[in-house]
Design an enzyme around this catalytic site. Structure first.
Site, short mmCIF file in Angstrom:
data_model
loop_
_atom_site.label_atom_id
_atom_site.label_comp_id
_atom_site.label_asym_id
_atom_site.label_seq_id
_atom_site.Cartn_x
_atom_site.Cartn_y
_atom_site.Cartn_z
N GLU A 84 0.82 -1.20 0.00
CA GLU A 84 0.00 0.00 0.00
C GLU A 84 0.86 1.26 0.00
O GLU A 84 0.53 2.24 -0.68
CB GLU A 84 -0.96 0.00 1.19
N TYR B 100 -6.94 5.98 4.21
CA TYR B 100 -7.07 4.91 3.21
C TYR B 100 -6.15 3.74 3.52
O TYR B 100 -6.58 2.59 3.51
CB TYR B 100 -6.79 5.42 1.78
N ASP C 31 -10.20 4.11 -2.33
CA ASP C 31 -9.24 4.82 -3.18
C ASP C 31 -10.01 5.51 -4.31
O ASP C 31 -11.25 5.52 -4.31
CB ASP C 31 -8.17 3.85 -3.71
N CYS D 274 -14.80 0.75 -15.30
CA CYS D 274 -15.45 2.02 -14.94
C CYS D 274 -14.36 3.07 -14.69
O CYS D 274 -14.16 3.54 -13.57
CB CYS D 274 -16.31 1.82 -13.69
N CYS E 271 -19.73 0.47 -20.19
CA CYS E 271 -20.96 0.02 -19.52
C CYS E 271 -21.47 -1.33 -20.03
O CYS E 271 -21.93 -2.15 -19.22
CB CYS E 271 -22.05 1.09 -19.65
N CYS F 222 -19.80 -4.03 -18.11
CA CYS F 222 -19.80 -3.91 -16.65
C CYS F 222 -20.70 -4.97 -16.01
O CYS F 222 -21.87 -5.10 -16.38
CB CYS F 222 -20.27 -2.52 -16.23
#
Length: 277
Positions: free
Chosen positions: A40, A120, A138, A187, A194, A197
């Site tokens: 991270e 985060y 995020d 996305c 779309c 998705c």
């Protein structure tokens, strides 16, 4: 038999997609909080493709929190060269020293007390290593939740609350990864596929995603090579390699970089000598 709630249906659909299409990233193969934290911190402002080999090399050199805690700042900075934002390396070492002494905080609230760990990163380690039911939001996660739930320009606290409501209690780690993957691959910020998705049937923005306008043309963007950050990186790389300081950046820029690096604890100046800490 009752139908699942809209949130439960969304969770089930997205998790089934993730199980079939998850990106194979080395930090997803472990629940070791140390490895998760390293990944991270490395991923902050650095692309996944650059991080993956460096993450594995880092763990080979310092396989656990105690090994990193015992490392010198100079060795840590040498290993970090090329990842950018070198202060992250020193903060990571400071985290290791605190954890080696005090043990791991096991929730996001406790993890936020570690050096350089923000909301985060704390949520990500809590979810991925300790299974806490917490949203690790995020930019990809936030974008997907905003579009699916038609939150538009809602304040960050509203988005955060909705993201938290959506976390399934049985798979918080997979859920957070799934939202990140969906935002990174389908996305996206400037395009939304779309038709491909998996959650289009539940998405309030399907087929009508609105993209933020591009900033108006103004003054030409400053080249990275003309920034102080570029010179700072050159200095750290030179010291790590045992080379001379860069002499092609101008005396004033070099002095400004050295002063900033010394103030941040990234170099030590002793008269005319400059070295890693």
């Amino acid at each position: 038999m009752t139908n699942p709630s809209p949130d439960a249906a969304l969770q089930d659909t997205l998790l089934r997609w993730y199980d079939a299409h998850a990106r194979d990233l080395p930090w997803r193969r472990t629940r070791d909080p140390y490895a998760v934290l390293v990944s991270e911190i490395m991923l902050q402002q650095t692309q996944v493709a650059r991080v993956a080999p460096r993450f594995e090399a880092w763990l080979e050199r310092w396989p656990d929190i105690h090994a990193l805690a015992a490392a010198t700042p100079a060795d840590v900075l040498r290993e970090w060269v090329g990842l950018g934002y070198n202060r992250r390396a020193l903060r990571l070492r400071e985290c290791a020293q605190v954890v080696a002494r005090d043990g791991w905080p096991r929730d996001a609230a406790g993890l936020r007390g570690l050096p350089g760990v923000g909301p985060y990163t704390a949520a990500a380690v809590a979810a991925f290593a300790f299974g806490e039911v917490v949203a690790a939001v995020d930019v990809n996660h936030a974008r997907v939740v905003s579009r699916v739930c038609a939150l538009g320009d809602a304040p960050p606290r509203v988005l955060a609350a909705r993201a938290q409501e959506l976390v399934p209690p049985d798979r918080p780690d997979a859920w957070n990864h799934a939202l990140m993957d969906l935002g990174a691959t389908i996305c996206r910020a400037r395009s939304a596929d779309c038709p491909a998705c998996p959650v289009r049937a539940a998405c309030a923005s399907a087929g009508a995603v609105r993209f933020a306008p591009r900033p108006a043309a103004g003054r030409p963007a400053v080249r990275f090579e003309d920034t102080d950050r570029y010179v700072r990186g050159r200095v750290i790389a030179a010291l790590a390699a045992g080379d001379a300081l860069p002499g092609d950046v101008g005396e004033e820029r070099l002095e400004r970089a050295l002063a900033g690096l010394a103030q941040d604890g990234l170099v030590v100046r002793d008269g005319r000598e400059v070295r890693l800490p």
